[in-house]
Design a protein around this motif. Structure first.
Motif, PDB file in Angstrom:
ATOM      1  N   GLY A   1       3.032   4.236   6.453  1.00  0.00           N
ATOM      2  CA  GLY A   1       2.806   4.484   7.875  1.00  0.00           C
ATOM      3  C   GLY A   1       1.480   3.923   8.354  1.00  0.00           C
ATOM      4  N   ALA A   2       0.913   2.973   7.624  1.00  0.00           N
ATOM      5  CA  ALA A   2      -0.358   2.349   8.019  1.00  0.00           C
ATOM      6  C   ALA A   2      -0.227   1.741   9.409  1.00  0.00           C
ATOM      7  N   ALA A   3      -1.272   1.912  10.213  1.00  0.00           N
ATOM      8  CA  ALA A   3      -1.244   1.390  11.572  1.00  0.00           C
ATOM      9  C   ALA A   3      -2.384   0.429  11.862  1.00  0.00           C
ATOM     10  N   SER A   4      -3.340   0.334  10.940  1.00  0.00           N
ATOM     11  CA  SER A   4      -4.493  -0.535  11.177  1.00  0.00           C
ATOM     12  C   SER A   4      -4.927  -1.165   9.851  1.00  0.00           C
ATOM     13  N   PRO A   5      -5.728  -2.232   9.931  1.00  0.00           N
ATOM     14  CA  PRO A   5      -6.232  -2.847   8.694  1.00  0.00           C
ATOM     15  C   PRO A   5      -7.009  -1.854   7.827  1.00  0.00           C
ATOM     16  N   ALA A   6      -7.740  -0.951   8.445  1.00  0.00           N
ATOM     17  CA  ALA A   6      -8.510   0.038   7.680  1.00  0.00           C
ATOM     18  C   ALA A   6      -7.591   0.965   6.880  1.00  0.00           C
ATOM     19  N   ASP A   7      -6.403   1.262   7.422  1.00  0.00           N
ATOM     20  CA  ASP A   7      -5.451   2.124   6.715  1.00  0.00           C
ATOM     21  C   ASP A   7      -4.986   1.494   5.406  1.00  0.00           C
ATOM     22  N   LEU A   8      -4.993   0.169   5.332  1.00  0.00           N
ATOM     23  CA  LEU A   8      -4.527  -0.519   4.120  1.00  0.00           C
ATOM     24  C   LEU A   8      -5.403  -0.219   2.917  1.00  0.00           C
ATOM     25  N   LEU A   9      -6.668   0.095   3.153  1.00  0.00           N
ATOM     26  CA  LEU A   9      -7.591   0.347   2.042  1.00  0.00           C
ATOM     27  C   LEU A   9      -7.186   1.558   1.201  1.00  0.00           C
ATOM     28  N   SER A  10      -6.419   2.456   1.780  1.00  0.00           N
ATOM     29  CA  SER A  10      -5.998   3.647   1.035  1.00  0.00           C
ATOM     30  C   SER A  10      -4.676   3.438   0.293  1.00  0.00           C
ATOM     31  N   ILE A  11      -4.125   2.233   0.365  1.00  0.00           N
ATOM     32  CA  ILE A  11      -2.829   1.940  -0.252  1.00  0.00           C
ATOM     33  C   ILE A  11      -3.039   1.202  -1.562  1.00  0.00           C
ATOM     34  N   ALA A  12      -2.345   1.656  -2.590  1.00  0.00           N
ATOM     35  CA  ALA A  12      -2.440   0.996  -3.896  1.00  0.00           C
ATOM     36  C   ALA A  12      -2.073  -0.478  -3.748  1.00  0.00           C
ATOM     37  N   GLY A  13      -2.904  -1.354  -4.298  1.00  0.00           N
ATOM     38  CA  GLY A  13      -2.655  -2.791  -4.244  1.00  0.00           C
ATOM     39  C   GLY A  13      -3.406  -3.504  -3.133  1.00  0.00           C
TER      40      GLY A  13
END
Length: 156
Positions: A118-130
């Protein structure tokens, strides 16, 4: 994209059959849009389905992804499938533009993690594995745009 129309008769003697016909069709295709109209003069509903035929490899792809990348017993929701597919198309096009293999940009597992997050921004990607800071910085805006376009299409 293709179009198919259905008439769903209001009369209970026909309605169940008509609904079953529509449901069988919908289970075999990918549907980005539906439109319906009441046909009072015919005591029926007219359903216009705008669809894409499911390719032969799509069910196998979903099954493989579910088996390899998801916890046992977990399934992809229709929204997660749609986000994953949009991300995969973006990644493949981006890789072709860059002249590299798609996995260099992101693996299927990485895209699946993004689709499920449910990431909505580039910053949200940092919490995703990989997704580390380099990958989020390089592709974050594009990924957010892809996810945003899928979300907008859901509201159309």
């Amino acid at each position: 994209m293709r179009i198919k129309t259905f008439e769903i008769r209001v009369d209970p003697a026909f309605r169940e059959h008509d609904e079953r016909t529509v449901n069988e069709f919908l289970s075999a295709v990918r549907v980005p849009r539906l439109h319906c109209r009441c046909l009072r003069s015919r005591s029926a509903w007219m359903l216009l389905v705008i669809f894409n035929e499911e390719t032969a490899d799509e069910p196998a792809m979903r099954a493989a992804l579910a088996g390899r990348h998801l916890p046992a017993g977990a399934e992809l929701t229709p929204g997660e499938c749609e986000r994953f597919e949009a991300l995969r198309v973006w990644r493949d096009r981006r890789a072709a533009e860059m002249g590299c293999k798609p996995f260099v940009i992101a693996s299927n597992r990485d895209l699946l993690n993004v689709a499920r997050s449910g990431a909505a921004s580039p910053a949200d990607l940092l919490s995703i594995a990989g997704f580390g800071s380099r990958r989020a910085e390089r592709y974050g805006e594009e990924i957010a745009a892809v996810l945003g376009s899928v979300a907008e299409a859901d509201f159309d």
